[in-house]
Design a protein around this motif. Structure first.
Motif, PDB file in Angstrom:
ATOM      1  N   HIS A  98       1.063   6.101   1.422  1.00 20.50           N
ATOM      2  CA  HIS A  98      -0.366   6.405   1.362  1.00 20.50           C
ATOM      3  C   HIS A  98      -1.132   5.756   2.509  1.00 20.50           C
ATOM      4  O   HIS A  98      -2.153   6.294   2.957  1.00 20.50           O
ATOM      5  CB  HIS A  98      -0.928   5.987   0.003  1.00 20.50           C
ATOM      6  N   LYS A  99      -0.658   4.626   2.987  1.00 20.69           N
ATOM      7  CA  LYS A  99      -1.274   4.021   4.162  1.00 20.69           C
ATOM      8  C   LYS A  99      -0.953   4.838   5.404  1.00 20.69           C
ATOM      9  O   LYS A  99      -1.814   5.067   6.265  1.00 20.69           O
ATOM     10  CB  LYS A  99      -0.780   2.576   4.337  1.00 20.69           C
ATOM     11  N   LEU A 100       0.273   5.310   5.506  1.00 20.22           N
ATOM     12  CA  LEU A 100       0.685   6.079   6.676  1.00 20.22           C
ATOM     13  C   LEU A 100      -0.088   7.382   6.801  1.00 20.22           C
ATOM     14  O   LEU A 100      -0.569   7.728   7.884  1.00 20.22           O
ATOM     15  CB  LEU A 100       2.186   6.387   6.595  1.00 20.22           C
TER      16      LEU A 100
ATOM     17  N   ASP B 163      -2.022  17.485  10.307  1.00 20.09           N
ATOM     18  CA  ASP B 163      -0.854  16.756  10.777  1.00 20.09           C
ATOM     19  C   ASP B 163      -0.037  16.174   9.628  1.00 20.09           C
ATOM     20  O   ASP B 163       1.192  16.075   9.717  1.00 20.09           O
ATOM     21  CB  ASP B 163      -1.271  15.646  11.746  1.00 20.09           C
ATOM     22  N   ARG B 164      -0.690  15.779   8.538  1.00 19.14           N
ATOM     23  CA  ARG B 164       0.050  15.273   7.374  1.00 19.14           C
ATOM     24  C   ARG B 164       1.058  16.301   6.877  1.00 19.14           C
ATOM     25  O   ARG B 164       2.147  15.950   6.428  1.00 19.14           O
ATOM     26  CB  ARG B 164      -0.917  14.958   6.228  1.00 19.14           C
ATOM     27  N   ASN B 165       0.680  17.554   6.927  1.00 13.43           N
ATOM     28  CA  ASN B 165       1.549  18.609   6.423  1.00 13.43           C
ATOM     29  C   ASN B 165       2.596  19.048   7.429  1.00 13.43           C
ATOM     30  O   ASN B 165       3.457  19.884   7.102  1.00 13.43           O
ATOM     31  CB  ASN B 165       0.706  19.813   5.994  1.00 13.43           C
ATOM     32  N   ARG B 166       2.544  18.489   8.635  1.00 17.38           N
ATOM     33  CA  ARG B 166       3.523  18.870   9.660  1.00 17.38           C
ATOM     34  C   ARG B 166       4.520  17.758   9.951  1.00 17.38           C
ATOM     35  O   ARG B 166       5.510  17.987  10.632  1.00 17.38           O
ATOM     36  CB  ARG B 166       2.793  19.252  10.954  1.00 17.38           C
ATOM     37  N   LEU B 167       4.255  16.580   9.416  1.00 19.10           N
ATOM     38  CA  LEU B 167       5.105  15.423   9.665  1.00 19.10           C
ATOM     39  C   LEU B 167       5.956  15.078   8.441  1.00 19.10           C
ATOM     40  O   LEU B 167       5.565  15.347   7.312  1.00 19.10           O
ATOM     41  CB  LEU B 167       4.241  14.205   9.999  1.00 19.10           C
ATOM     42  N   TYR B 168       7.107  14.476   8.685  1.00 16.91           N
ATOM     43  CA  TYR B 168       7.833  13.776   7.635  1.00 16.91           C
ATOM     44  C   TYR B 168       7.366  12.326   7.650  1.00 16.91           C
ATOM     45  O   TYR B 168       7.158  11.740   8.713  1.00 16.91           O
ATOM     46  CB  TYR B 168       9.341  13.823   7.890  1.00 16.91           C
ATOM     47  N   PHE B 169       7.220  11.745   6.479  1.00 15.46           N
ATOM     48  CA  PHE B 169       6.872  10.335   6.358  1.00 15.46           C
ATOM     49  C   PHE B 169       8.014   9.604   5.658  1.00 15.46           C
ATOM     50  O   PHE B 169       8.373   9.948   4.525  1.00 15.46           O
ATOM     51  CB  PHE B 169       5.578  10.157   5.558  1.00 15.46           C
ATOM     52  N   ALA B 170       8.571   8.615   6.349  1.00 14.09           N
ATOM     53  CA  ALA B 170       9.613   7.763   5.759  1.00 14.09           C
ATOM     54  C   ALA B 170       9.004   6.379   5.602  1.00 14.09           C
ATOM     55  O   ALA B 170       9.177   5.502   6.452  1.00 14.09           O
ATOM     56  CB  ALA B 170      10.853   7.742   6.636  1.00 14.09           C
ATOM     57  N   GLY B 171       8.230   6.209   4.532  1.00 14.16           N
ATOM     58  CA  GLY B 171       7.521   4.962   4.298  1.00 14.16           C
ATOM     59  C   GLY B 171       8.407   3.888   3.690  1.00 14.16           C
ATOM     60  O   GLY B 171       9.566   4.141   3.334  1.00 14.16           O
TER      61      GLY B 171
ATOM     62  N   ILE C  44      -4.562  -9.118   3.876  1.00 16.45           N
ATOM     63  CA  ILE C  44      -3.381  -8.896   4.718  1.00 16.45           C
ATOM     64  C   ILE C  44      -2.523  -7.777   4.146  1.00 16.45           C
ATOM     65  O   ILE C  44      -2.070  -6.880   4.867  1.00 16.45           O
ATOM     66  CB  ILE C  44      -2.570 -10.208   4.855  1.00 16.45           C
ATOM     67  N   VAL C  45      -2.315  -7.795   2.836  1.00 16.26           N
ATOM     68  CA  VAL C  45      -1.513  -6.761   2.190  1.00 16.26           C
ATOM     69  C   VAL C  45      -2.181  -5.392   2.315  1.00 16.26           C
ATOM     70  O   VAL C  45      -1.519  -4.367   2.496  1.00 16.26           O
ATOM     71  CB  VAL C  45      -1.256  -7.120   0.715  1.00 16.26           C
ATOM     72  N   LYS C  46      -3.510  -5.373   2.258  1.00 18.23           N
ATOM     73  CA  LYS C  46      -4.245  -4.111   2.347  1.00 18.23           C
ATOM     74  C   LYS C  46      -4.098  -3.434   3.710  1.00 18.23           C
ATOM     75  O   LYS C  46      -4.338  -2.233   3.840  1.00 18.23           O
ATOM     76  CB  LYS C  46      -5.733  -4.343   2.061  1.00 18.23           C
ATOM     77  N   ARG C  47      -3.707  -4.186   4.721  1.00 20.68           N
ATOM     78  CA  ARG C  47      -3.508  -3.585   6.046  1.00 20.68           C
ATOM     79  C   ARG C  47      -2.379  -2.559   6.042  1.00 20.68           C
ATOM     80  O   ARG C  47      -2.336  -1.669   6.888  1.00 20.68           O
ATOM     81  CB  ARG C  47      -3.176  -4.665   7.074  1.00 20.68           C
ATOM     82  N   TYR C  48      -1.461  -2.713   5.087  1.00 14.77           N
ATOM     83  CA  TYR C  48      -0.268  -1.879   5.088  1.00 14.77           C
ATOM     84  C   TYR C  48      -0.113  -1.053   3.811  1.00 14.77           C
ATOM     85  O   TYR C  48       0.808  -0.247   3.710  1.00 14.77           O
ATOM     86  CB  TYR C  48       0.974  -2.760   5.264  1.00 14.77           C
TER      87      TYR C  48
END
Length: 282
Positions: free
Chosen positions: A49-51, A59-67, A125-129
């Motif tokens: 969700h951060k990515l 672009d979200r629908n065109r990329l794969y996300f490996a979080g 700090i955690v919220k950054r990611y």
């Protein structure tokens, strides 16, 4: 051109230090890559969700996300693949880390991040990611139907001390892999996981060889995917231990060197142009 799959780390690689990138420039590049049937995967220690927040809906629908270091793979909002850690191992690592000062763990289930600390500075700090954070007293409070895909440990220690802790965790828990990440983090995930596993997943899905795959990274949590690709590219600002594992090195993240190399890739009919970035004869 022989490249069919590109995997890109985010922090310290794709993003500048201020967490930005040239959006319009990337959109043009992505459109050209997709027009040539090249798959692009964002492989990061950040939660999914951060990515996705870094990209617009198109672009979200065109990329794969490996979080979560490749352990939670999503395309068009659909979860395709996840690799989880044994819950008993999660609790054991929690208790082990509590024996030391300066190590603050959180647990990601891909959809949420569970965090024990209520200190505002640590929480920021955690919220950054991570965008979806749930505070708990202990990781025993994580619902039994939610599986941990990564333990992220924020550390106040120097990099060499974090590498020592990663080595200790690897020695104590043979079902996990621990690696250092950027900005004072360690990541722990199932030994069958990691960014390399997400690259293999896509290679298998689309019958793509390592010779047809390129990956960009800056930290040791990128190491596993570098072993899966011929065109392994480290950043100018990368951990020297990662540079030693990659065949190529480009400029730094603040100069958006990844975008520059992708533009070169699109402008050339062969991979001969990569010779000038060669670092090791492997």
């Amino acid at each position: 051109m022989t490249i069919k799959l590109i995997a890109i780390d985010m922090d310290g690689t794709f993003l500048k230090t201020d967490k930005t990138y040239d959006v319009a420039r990337f959109k043009r590049i992505l459109a050209d890559l997709l027009a040539r049937d090249i798959i692009v995967c964002i492989a990061s220690g950040n939660s999914f969700h951060k990515l996705e927040a870094y990209f617009d809906e198109e672009d979200r629908n065109r990329l794969y996300f490996a979080g979560d270091n490749g352990n939670y793979i999503v395309r068009e909002q659909a979860l395709l693949h996840a690799i989880s850690i044994n819950p008993e191992t999660v609790i054991s690592i929690e208790h082990f880390l509590d024996e030391f000062d300066g190590f603050q763990p959180n647990v990601s289930t891909g959809d949420k991040t569970y965090f024990r600390e209520t200190d505002e500075e640590e929480l920021e700090i955690v919220k950054r990611y991570n965008d979806r954070i749930v505070l708990v007293e202990t990781f025993n409070d994580i619902p039994v139907n939610e599986q941990a895909v990564k333990i992220a440990i924020h550390s106040e220690k120097a990099l060499h001390e974090n590498k020592t802790m990663a080595r200790i965790i690897n020695e104590r828990y043979d079902d996990c892999s621990a690696v250092t990440s950027g900005d004072g983090w360690l990541d722990v995930y199932h030994r069958d996981g990691g960014k390399g596993s997400s690259v293999r997943y896509l290679q298998d899905k689309y019958n793509i060889s390592s010779d047809e795959t390129m990956a960009f990274g800056d930290s040791l949590n990128d190491s596993s995917m570098m072993r899966e690709v011929l065109y392994s590219v480290s950043m100018g600002n990368a951990d020297p231990d990662l540079v030693a594992e990659t065949r190529y090195q480009i400029g730094n993240n603040n100069d958006l060197a990844v975008l520059s190399l992708l533009e070169e890739l699109l402008a050339n009919d062969s991979m001969a142009f990569m010779k000038k970035y060669r670092t090791h004869k492997r």
